[in-house]
Design a protein around this motif. Structure first.
Motif, short mmCIF file in Angstrom:
data_model
loop_
_atom_site.label_atom_id
_atom_site.label_comp_id
_atom_site.label_asym_id
_atom_site.label_seq_id
_atom_site.Cartn_x
_atom_site.Cartn_y
_atom_site.Cartn_z
N ASP A 92 24.58 27.75 3.01
CA ASP A 92 25.93 27.38 2.80
C ASP A 92 26.64 27.76 4.27
N THR A 93 27.57 26.79 4.56
CA THR A 93 28.25 26.73 5.73
C THR A 93 29.67 26.84 5.45
N LEU A 94 30.50 27.56 6.32
CA LEU A 94 32.00 27.57 6.23
C LEU A 94 32.40 26.90 7.70
N LEU A 95 33.07 25.93 7.47
CA LEU A 95 33.76 25.33 8.86
C LEU A 95 35.14 25.58 8.82
N ARG A 96 35.72 26.06 9.95
CA ARG A 96 37.10 26.08 10.18
C ARG A 96 37.79 25.09 10.81
N MET A 97 38.43 24.20 10.27
CA MET A 97 39.00 23.14 11.01
C MET A 97 39.88 23.65 12.15
N VAL A 98 39.76 23.21 13.57
CA VAL A 98 40.61 23.31 14.75
C VAL A 98 41.27 22.20 15.12
N HIS A 99 40.74 21.09 14.92
CA HIS A 99 41.42 19.77 15.62
C HIS A 99 40.93 18.79 14.94
N VAL A 100 41.73 17.82 14.71
CA VAL A 100 41.75 16.63 14.23
C VAL A 100 42.33 15.38 14.92
N THR A 101 41.42 14.40 15.37
CA THR A 101 42.00 13.25 16.12
C THR A 101 42.64 12.55 15.33
N GLY A 102 43.63 11.86 15.78
CA GLY A 102 44.47 10.62 15.18
C GLY A 102 45.39 11.21 13.92
N GLY A 103 45.88 12.44 14.12
CA GLY A 103 46.80 12.93 13.18
C GLY A 103 46.05 13.55 11.90
N GLU A 104 46.56 13.70 10.41
CA GLU A 104 46.15 14.53 9.42
C GLU A 104 44.66 14.02 9.31
N TYR A 105 43.91 14.84 8.64
CA TYR A 105 42.52 14.59 8.34
C TYR A 105 42.58 13.78 6.98
N ASP A 106 41.85 12.42 6.96
CA ASP A 106 41.57 11.53 5.92
C ASP A 106 40.27 11.68 5.45
N ARG A 107 40.02 12.29 4.21
CA ARG A 107 38.85 12.31 3.83
C ARG A 107 38.02 11.07 3.53
N PRO A 108 36.86 11.03 4.02
CA PRO A 108 36.04 9.77 3.71
C PRO A 108 35.32 9.28 2.36
N GLY A 109 35.62 8.12 2.19
CA GLY A 109 35.31 7.82 0.72
C GLY A 109 33.66 7.59 0.31
N VAL A 110 33.21 7.33 -0.61
CA VAL A 110 32.01 6.94 -0.92
C VAL A 110 31.27 5.75 -0.04
N GLY A 111 30.51 5.64 0.51
CA GLY A 111 29.73 4.88 1.42
C GLY A 111 30.25 5.26 2.91
N ALA A 112 31.01 5.97 3.21
CA ALA A 112 31.34 6.36 4.48
C ALA A 112 30.18 7.13 5.24
N TYR A 113 30.02 7.12 6.40
CA TYR A 113 28.97 7.85 7.25
C TYR A 113 29.62 8.95 7.80
N ALA A 114 28.86 10.04 8.31
CA ALA A 114 29.35 10.87 9.01
C ALA A 114 28.25 11.35 10.26
N GLU A 115 28.78 11.38 11.23
CA GLU A 115 27.95 11.98 12.43
C GLU A 115 28.19 13.43 12.82
N VAL A 116 27.17 14.09 12.58
CA VAL A 116 27.55 15.78 12.70
C VAL A 116 26.72 16.21 14.15
N THR A 117 27.65 16.64 15.18
CA THR A 117 26.84 17.31 16.10
C THR A 117 27.37 18.68 16.24
N THR A 118 26.46 19.50 16.50
CA THR A 118 26.61 20.96 16.46
C THR A 118 26.13 21.55 17.85
N ALA A 119 26.62 22.49 18.48
CA ALA A 119 26.39 23.01 19.62
C ALA A 119 26.94 24.56 19.80
N VAL A 120 26.25 25.54 20.58
CA VAL A 120 26.56 26.69 20.43
C VAL A 120 27.10 27.27 21.97
N PRO A 121 28.42 27.57 22.21
CA PRO A 121 28.83 27.94 23.62
C PRO A 121 27.97 28.79 24.29
#
Length: 211
Positions: A92-121
């Motif tokens: 289980d993961t909790l992600l706190r939203m800190v920045h959204v490009t292009g205005g408000e977050y628009d939730r992706p619909g069925v069929g959409a793809y998500a590229e998720v990149t994670t890194a630790v400072p």
């Protein structure tokens, strides 16, 4: 806002696991205030991985939903059906939203793809890494014409950042990758972030929303 994610790798037959995953997604949405989406892991993770995701206002709201499900016999019966398909604990993961490009977050619909990149400072680089993370998110969105959501992990690896790049189709993912490969400014910006994160901490995954 907080994004709650539950990632589980199943080892059961696909023809049984996926219908069950969709069924339990529907059940959770019916029994709680959550609006849960179901994602199938495509690349970058173990075969058989699925991810449930939902937006919540707070940990308190998430707890209320958990309490509802924990006392529901129908939900508990559904979860027991998958017991033999899982040999490793989910996460289980909790992600706190800190920045959204292009205005408000628009939730992706069925069929959409998500590229998720994670890194630790890296130690002593949190401020610099945070500023760079916003800049690379904005640049990625500009180059690829895709929405990018920057989050930080509330728990787990301390300070871990996550970039969620959303695309409407596989063709859009292909076009974005081609655009990035040709963009010198983007490559230069990536190089600038090389010393801001712990070596070997960067992970990249691709998933597709199926429900």
């Amino acid at each position: 806002m907080i994004i709650f994610q539950r990632m589980v790798t199943f080892e059961g037959p696909v023809q049984e696991v996926m219908p069950w995953a969709m069924e339990i997604t529907e059940a959770v949405n019916d029994k709680t205030e959550f609006d849960v989406s179901l994602w199938q892991g495509m690349f970058g993770g173990p075969l058989g991985t699925v991810v449930w995701s939902t937006l919540v206002d707070s940990l308190t709201a998430l707890e209320a939903g958990f309490d509802t499900l924990g006392g529901d016999p129908g939900y508990l019966d559904l979860t027991s059906k998958a017991a033999d398909w899982v040999n490793t604990p989910g996460e289980d993961t909790l992600l706190r939203m800190v920045h959204v490009t292009g205005g408000e977050y628009d939730r992706p619909g069925v069929g959409a793809y998500a590229e998720v990149t994670t890194a630790v400072p890296a130690e002593g680089k949190f401020a610099e890494a945070g500023a760079w993370a916003v800049e690379i998110a904005d640049l990625h969105a500009s180059v690829t014409d895709q929405s990018v959501l920057l989050c930080t992990s509330a728990y787990g690896n301390f300070g871990r950042m996550a970039w969620l790049g959303i695309a409407p189709s596989a063709a859009s993912i292909d076009a974005g990758a081609e655009a990035i490969a040709k963009d010198e400014d983007y490559i230069a910006k990536l190089d600038q972030g090389g010393n801001l994160f712990q070596e070997g901490s960067a992970v990249r995954r691709l998933g597709r929303r199926i429900a």
